[in-house]
Enzyme design. Structure first.
Site, short mmCIF file in Angstrom:
data_model
loop_
_atom_site.label_atom_id
_atom_site.label_comp_id
_atom_site.label_asym_id
_atom_site.label_seq_id
_atom_site.Cartn_x
_atom_site.Cartn_y
_atom_site.Cartn_z
N PRO A 119 0.32 -1.06 -0.17
CA PRO A 119 0.07 0.06 0.32
C PRO A 119 0.91 1.45 -0.33
CG PRO A 119 0.37 -0.98 2.17
CD PRO A 119 1.30 -1.97 1.56
N THR A 120 2.47 0.92 0.25
CA THR A 120 3.00 2.36 0.48
C THR A 120 3.29 3.23 -1.00
OG1 THR A 120 4.74 1.17 0.06
CG2 THR A 120 4.25 1.57 2.22
N CYS A 121 3.63 4.67 -1.19
CA CYS A 121 4.19 5.25 -2.38
C CYS A 121 5.63 4.92 -2.16
CB CYS A 121 3.50 6.93 -1.82
SG CYS A 121 1.98 6.84 -1.83
N ASP A 122 5.89 3.08 -2.63
CA ASP A 122 7.24 3.17 -3.02
C ASP A 122 6.75 2.68 -4.13
OD1 ASP A 122 9.96 2.22 -3.11
OD2 ASP A 122 10.19 2.72 -1.46
N ASN B 87 4.88 5.80 5.55
CA ASN B 87 4.18 5.74 5.02
C ASN B 87 2.82 6.30 6.20
OD1 ASN B 87 3.32 5.67 1.37
ND2 ASN B 87 5.19 5.82 2.39
#
Ligand SMILES: *Cc1c(COP(=O)(O)O)cnc(C)c1O
Length: 377
Positions: free
Chosen positions: A323-326, A367
């Site tokens: 789910p993370t922005c990475d 995050n």
């Protein structure tokens, strides 16, 4: 591995997603299986695999010893009720002040793989016991630990000879054949090297008496791996072949094989999407990923069994991501994972055999996501 107890817990308690649920019955069963398969070998549970206090307390009660990687792990094992002589400090990379603190707490067994580390132990833990770790190539392992730890057998012999000269007790050799090791023969190769060190040190008048066979025993992510009795048979045969009538004391340090199968992660589908109208592969984003528990999906090394409520339905390969922005937070892409075509946003997804190397690997707030919550039942 899903058990009735875990299913009941999830249904009745309905903990927030994601979470890890560990069934102590499975932990106990796996620990006792090692005791049965290798009755003459001491079990030192590798704490780093899952340091949950209830897991440690159970293993203390069952009589296990412990391999700790750090001072906080040593304190956690002591807090769980073990005495210090049941703890070995197996990390070959330690601060001298941590060695001193461990020694002050009563720890008497330290692993080294270099002269500089040996000198630290001699200064900070005078008179303590040491094992020297030798390099293995990690072949056959899904999560190899090769090349970072250990030294070659010639250097190991020199280190052990020097250990005695420094007033330490030169106990013997340690190795780790790589985690999730699928080839029992890996222990045969390592034991052959260990025996050669025993011989060369004996020529210099020092009788070693201990081989630490490390961890590496597998969890059952998929079916086709040898069972524990095969590992035990290979180890016993190799000890006889390489050591003859002078079989040393032995220690194993299983981590993954004790707790891996005991845990199930409950997660939830956050999004299902495609990258273009004609894209044949769906992206399934879960609320768990590389940074909140599934670190060992790096390079897709560990392929967890993933279950949904509609596994009987038609399935198509998906990319699974966290789910993370990475953009590194992708779990399975090169080998897409078949998931039901009817899978929907909000559905429960169960990640099985997830009791080892998950919760302790999760970041503290990347995050804004909290570390993976563990429930031990
Ligand atoms: C990590 C580790 C273990 C446990 O390995 P598993 O493959 O999980 O069994 C054992 N010994 C040492 C020294 C380790 O670093």
């Amino acid at each position: 591995m899903m058990t009735d107890r875990i299913r009941t817990f999830l249904d009745e308690v309905r903990p927030d997603s994601p979470c890890l649920v560990v069934d102590l019955e499975t932990v106990q069963e796996r620990y006792l299986a090692f005791r049965r398969a290798l009755p003459d070998t001491a079990v030192h549970y590798a704490v780093k695999a899952n340091p949950a206090p209830d897991v440690l307390r159970l293993l203390v009660q069952l009589g296990s010893a412990f391999d700790a990687a750090s001072l906080p792990e040593i304190r956690a094992v002591l807090a769980a009720g073990a005495s210090a002589e049941r703890i070995s400090y197996g990390n070959t990379i330690k601060k001298e002040r941590d060695i001193a603190a461990a020694h002050a707490l009563g720890v008497r067994m330290f692993a080294v793989d270099s002269f500089a580390e040996l000198d630290k132990v001699a200064r900070a833990a005078p008179g303590a016991g040491v094992v020297c770790r030798i390099l293995t190539d990690g072949a056959g392992a899904d999560w190899p630990l090769s090349c970072k730890f250990g030294c070659d057998p010639d250097m190991a012999a020199e280190i052990l000879v020097r250990a005695k000269a420094l007033g330490l007790v030169a106990h013997g050799i340690a190795f780790h054949v790589g985690s999730q090791q699928q080839e029992p023969d890996a222990w045969d190769r390592a034991l052959s090297m260990a025996a050669s060190v025993f011989r060369s040190v004996a020529e210099r008048g020092i009788q070693l008496n201990l081989v630490n066979l490390g961890g590496g025993f597998p969890a059952h992510y998929h079916g086709n791996i040898p069972n524990l009795t095969e590992y035990a048979r290979t180890i016993k045969e190799a000890l006889h072949r390489h050591f003859g009538n002078r079989i040393p004391e032995t220690v194993i340090e299983p981590g993954r094989a004790i707790v891996g199968d005991a845990g199930v992660i409950r997660s939830e589908v956050v999004l299902i999407s495609r990258k273009s109208a004609g894209d044949s592969v769906r992206w399934v984003f879960l609320d768990i990923g590389r940074f909140n528990g599934l670190a060992e999906t790096e390079n897709e090394a560990i392929r967890y069994p993933i279950r949904t409520a509609s596994d009987h339905a038609r399935r198509e390969p998906c990319v699974i991501a966290g789910p993370t922005c990475d953009s590194a937070d992708v779990l399975y892409q090169h080998q897409p994972y078949p998931l039901p075509v009817c899978l929907d946003i909000g559905d429960e997804v169960l990640i099985e055999c997830a009791g080892a190397y998950t919760a302790p690997y999760s970041s503290v707030g990347f995050n804004g996501i909290r570390p993976l919550q563990t429930y031990v039942i």
